[in-house]
Design a protein around this motif. Structure first.
Motif, PDB file in Angstrom:
ATOM      1  N   ARG A 287       0.834  -1.192   0.000  1.00 17.27           N
ATOM      2  CA  ARG A 287       0.000   0.000   0.000  1.00 17.27           C
ATOM      3  C   ARG A 287       0.873   1.247   0.000  1.00 17.27           C
ATOM      4  O   ARG A 287       1.906   1.289   0.664  1.00 17.27           O
ATOM      5  N   VAL A 288       0.451   2.273  -0.742  1.00 13.06           N
ATOM      6  CA  VAL A 288       1.136   3.559  -0.800  1.00 13.06           C
ATOM      7  C   VAL A 288       0.096   4.647  -0.570  1.00 13.06           C
ATOM      8  O   VAL A 288      -0.994   4.603  -1.158  1.00 13.06           O
ATOM      9  N   ALA A 289       0.425   5.622   0.293  1.00  8.78           N
ATOM     10  CA  ALA A 289      -0.541   6.669   0.655  1.00  8.78           C
ATOM     11  C   ALA A 289      -0.016   8.051   0.288  1.00  8.78           C
ATOM     12  O   ALA A 289       0.713   8.680   1.066  1.00  8.78           O
ATOM     13  N   GLY A 290      -0.329   8.522  -0.907  1.00 12.91           N
ATOM     14  CA  GLY A 290      -0.058   9.905  -1.295  1.00 12.91           C
ATOM     15  C   GLY A 290       1.397  10.295  -1.364  1.00 12.91           C
ATOM     16  O   GLY A 290       1.748  11.431  -1.028  1.00 12.91           O
ATOM     17  N   VAL A 291       2.276   9.399  -1.825  1.00 12.65           N
ATOM     18  CA  VAL A 291       3.706   9.677  -1.884  1.00 12.65           C
ATOM     19  C   VAL A 291       4.049  10.381  -3.200  1.00 12.65           C
ATOM     20  O   VAL A 291       3.552  10.012  -4.267  1.00 12.65           O
ATOM     21  N   ASP A 292       4.925  11.360  -3.133  1.00  8.07           N
ATOM     22  CA  ASP A 292       5.375  12.072  -4.327  1.00  8.07           C
ATOM     23  C   ASP A 292       6.458  11.253  -5.024  1.00  8.07           C
ATOM     24  O   ASP A 292       7.623  11.268  -4.625  1.00  8.07           O
ATOM     25  N   VAL A 293       6.074  10.519  -6.070  1.00 14.39           N
ATOM     26  CA  VAL A 293       7.019   9.708  -6.842  1.00 14.39           C
ATOM     27  C   VAL A 293       7.216  10.295  -8.239  1.00 14.39           C
ATOM     28  O   VAL A 293       7.733   9.620  -9.132  1.00 14.39           O
ATOM     29  N   SER A 294       6.829  11.543  -8.431  1.00 16.54           N
ATOM     30  CA  SER A 294       6.827  12.147  -9.768  1.00 16.54           C
ATOM     31  C   SER A 294       8.214  12.240 -10.379  1.00 16.54           C
ATOM     32  O   SER A 294       8.343  12.319 -11.601  1.00 16.54           O
ATOM     33  N   THR A 295       9.262  12.242  -9.564  1.00 14.09           N
ATOM     34  CA  THR A 295      10.606  12.292 -10.119  1.00 14.09           C
ATOM     35  C   THR A 295      10.960  11.010 -10.862  1.00 14.09           C
ATOM     36  O   THR A 295      11.805  11.023 -11.766  1.00 14.09           O
ATOM     37  N   PHE A 296      10.324   9.886 -10.503  1.00 12.95           N
ATOM     38  CA  PHE A 296      10.568   8.602 -11.152  1.00 12.95           C
ATOM     39  C   PHE A 296       9.419   8.172 -12.068  1.00 12.95           C
ATOM     40  O   PHE A 296       9.653   7.640 -13.145  1.00 12.95           O
ATOM     41  N   ILE A 297       8.188   8.356 -11.620  1.00 12.64           N
ATOM     42  CA  ILE A 297       7.015   7.856 -12.343  1.00 12.64           C
ATOM     43  C   ILE A 297       6.336   9.013 -13.060  1.00 12.64           C
ATOM     44  O   ILE A 297       5.846   9.953 -12.418  1.00 12.64           O
ATOM     45  N   LYS A 298       6.282   8.941 -14.383  1.00 12.18           N
ATOM     46  CA  LYS A 298       5.744  10.036 -15.192  1.00 12.18           C
ATOM     47  C   LYS A 298       4.312   9.735 -15.627  1.00 12.18           C
ATOM     48  O   LYS A 298       4.016   9.480 -16.788  1.00 12.18           O
ATOM     49  N   LEU A 299       3.433   9.731 -14.645  1.00 20.37           N
ATOM     50  CA  LEU A 299       2.010   9.505 -14.875  1.00 20.37           C
ATOM     51  C   LEU A 299       1.217  10.590 -14.166  1.00 20.37           C
ATOM     52  O   LEU A 299       1.678  11.172 -13.179  1.00 20.37           O
ATOM     53  N   GLU A 300       0.011  10.847 -14.648  1.00 21.66           N
ATOM     54  CA  GLU A 300      -0.844  11.840 -14.005  1.00 21.66           C
ATOM     55  C   GLU A 300      -1.132  11.418 -12.558  1.00 21.66           C
ATOM     56  O   GLU A 300      -1.482  10.271 -12.290  1.00 21.66           O
ATOM     57  N   GLY A 301      -0.973  12.345 -11.641  1.00 21.33           N
ATOM     58  CA  GLY A 301      -1.246  12.060 -10.235  1.00 21.33           C
ATOM     59  C   GLY A 301      -0.070  11.481  -9.478  1.00 21.33           C
ATOM     60  O   GLY A 301      -0.190  11.178  -8.276  1.00 21.33           O
ATOM     61  N   SER A 302       1.088  11.323 -10.135  1.00 20.54           N
ATOM     62  CA  SER A 302       2.217  10.677  -9.447  1.00 20.54           C
ATOM     63  C   SER A 302       2.836  11.551  -8.363  1.00 20.54           C
ATOM     64  O   SER A 302       3.616  11.072  -7.549  1.00 20.54           O
ATOM     65  N   GLU A 303       2.488  12.843  -8.335  1.00 20.66           N
ATOM     66  CA  GLU A 303       2.987  13.693  -7.257  1.00 20.66           C
ATOM     67  C   GLU A 303       2.239  13.430  -5.952  1.00 20.66           C
ATOM     68  O   GLU A 303       2.684  13.851  -4.875  1.00 20.66           O
TER      69      GLU A 303
END
Length: 534
Positions: A287-303
């Motif tokens: 489970r993941v709760a609202g983690v900012d992974v936008s630096t690695f994952i380039k999908l909408e909402g990844s921040e």
């Protein structure tokens, strides 16, 4: 209940009065204090049934506690052995039990032992005897007034190796201080024995190849016991490469365990790592709760990424960012346990790819250093990671070799990309109902799924899981960087808890089914900076 002053005679009177009565009559002992010779005892908790968790008795005595932590660890190990010798079946259930939890080879603060000045206190499990769920006074008297005092006295009288514990622990603290001064995130002393006897064993492997630092990576650290030489792992990016079955994972696991000090004879006494080092790996389905992974994952909402079923790459990205958010600046990654598409991308696939949704770790290594982050990676099959590393260690026959200059000749075509630290989350979760330890899982009736801890290789003994379970019963509101972990002696009433780090608590909070992220803000403690170099 306020403790009641008494003597061994008073305890015998109470037991005589309740002899043959129902088991709950043992509650008459709760809070009673008595002494046997130089030892003082207090019945802190009384079990309600012979099959329930055992009673807890606190024992206190004079002891050599000049250095509290090594003294606590040393005498607890002696007590564990002596209690096993005096514990015997005296009826049904746990009747006759005398025990403390078995300590691992790590030197930890524990709720089973505490030094107070020149005295030491223990919390001990005691199984009050019964048959047919009725009080057995004679056997209880033997257990409390003869067996228990003999076991404690025997443990405290065996202090011939205490000075050895003290010396090793003092050297460990000296090395840790010098590591920081020399810009090291880890140190492996020459002569260390890293392999274990078996996969689940703590004992060093007999006949194992002792560690020998490559000359180019060797540092010498002065201590009060003389100089100690070994391999220094500097801040920056370090790759450990080489053929399979030649010691890469063995080295990396020793570094992960090096966040704790270890006892003399472990073989890894002087394998020491930054206290806030953290091991990151993929965890399919976490489970993941609202983690900012936008630096690695380039999908909408990844921040503000949330899921109940993370993939290999997204779970690794989330775990990496969570560790940074919680305060780690030195991370470990082993490619055997991490999704390949998180680590690197084969540029030859650009012939068929017209879109990339993952920017890999190898592309961000240079940028990571600019934010003061350091990595140690096992990268036996990841050329881009090896090529972009500051130091490359080649393991062959369990011996490390510095091949950094050769690795620099590896051509990498993919351009580097920028790393962005995670935004800090404001988190909220209620306290869970009666969290229990089931193997490596933490379970609660208030959760729809357990918290799995297998991925946290820093945890060395069950007492650490017990402590995390206790801490998860408390509500939490705030940011991971603000987490504080109490002393297990103060937080737990019995002997079952062992020390954990704030990073370990953050690990289980991040995986709790009842966790909610309510707001986000820019990290203020992680700015762009050049990692210090020698």
């Amino acid at each position: 209940m306020r403790a009641r002053l008494g003597s061994a005679v008073d305890v015998e009177k109470i037991l005589a009065k309740i002899d043959g009565r129902g088991y709950k009559a043992y509650k008459e002992l709760k809070g009673v204090r008595f002494s046997v010779g130089r030892l003082a005892f207090e019945v802190a908790r009384v079990q309600g049934d012979p099959f329930a968790p055992p009673s807890v008795v606190r024992a206190e005595a004079p002891a050599r506690c000049d250095l509290p932590l090594p003294a606590e660890d040393y005498f607890l190990r002696k007590l564990y052995a002596s209690l096993r010798a005096y514990s015997s079946k005296m009826g049904e259930g746990k009747s006759g039990l005398l025990a403390v939890p078995k300590p691992s080879n790590a030197i930890l603060r524990r709720s089973s032992v505490k030094c107070f000045g020149n005295k030491i206190a223990f919390r001990i499990w005691v199984g009050l005897p019964s048959r047919g769920r009725r009080v057995l006074a004679d056997r209880a008297s033997e257990l409390l007034l003869r067996k228990l005092p003999k076991a404690v006295e025997e443990a405290l009288s065996r202090d011939e190796d205490l000075e050895r514990w003290n010396k090793v622990w003092k050297v460990q603290q000296e090395i840790r201080k010098k590591m920081a001064e020399k810009g090291l995130i880890a140190f492996v002393a020459d002569g260390s024995v890293l392999p274990r006897r078996c996969g689940d064993c703590e004992e060093p492997l007999e006949g194992a190849v002792p560690f020998e630092s490559p000359p180019s990576l060797r540092v010498e650290i002065e201590t009060n016991e003389g100089p100690i030489s070994g391999m220094g792992v500097r801040k920056g990016i370090t790759s450990v490469t080489g053929p399979a079955f030649h010691g890469k994972t063995t080295l990396i696991e020793a570094l992960a365990k090096g966040v704790w000090d270890h006892i003399p004879g472990d073989g890894r006494e002087f394998v020491l790592s930054d206290k806030n080092m953290f091991y990151v790996r993929s965890e399919d389905g976490r489970r993941v709760a609202g983690v900012d992974v936008s630096t690695f994952i380039k999908l909408e909402g990844s921040e503000r990424f949330s899921t109940d079923d993370a993939s290999g790459a997204t779970s690794a990205a989330a775990s990496f960012q969570e560790a940074v958010e919680a305060g780690s600046r030195a991370l470990i990654i082993d490619e055997d346990y991490t999704a390949t598409n998180f680590l690197h991308f084969d540029e030859r696939l650009n012939e068929i790819y017209d879109i990339k949704t993952v920017e890999t770790l190898s592309e961000k290594l240079e940028s990571l250093k600019e934010f003061g982050l350091s990595l140690v990676l096992v990268s036996g099959g990841s050329a881009p990671v090896v090529a972009r590393s500051d130091t490359v260690i080649y393991m062959k026959n369990y011996k490390p070799h510095d091949v950094t200059e050769r690795a620099k000749r590896i051509e990498v075509r993919a351009p580097p990309s920028e790393y962005s630290p995670p935004r800090a989350r404001e988190l909220r979760r209620p306290g869970a109902e009666k969290v229990k330890v089931r193997g490596p899982w933490l379970e609660s009736k208030s959760w729809k799924s357990p918290v799995k801890t297998e991925a946290n290789v820093h945890l060395e003994e069950e007492g650490q899981l017990n402590f995390l379970a206790k801490l998860l019963e408390r509500p939490f509101s705030g940011k991971l960087r603000d987490l504080r972990v109490p002393d297990p002696w103060d937080a737990c009433a019995g002997p079952e808890c062992s020390e954990v780090r704030a990073l370990d608590l953050a690990f289980v909070i991040n995986r709790a089914p009842d966790l909610e992220a309510v707001s986000w803000e820019a990290m203020t403690t992680l700015g762009r900076q050049r990692a210090p170099r020698e």
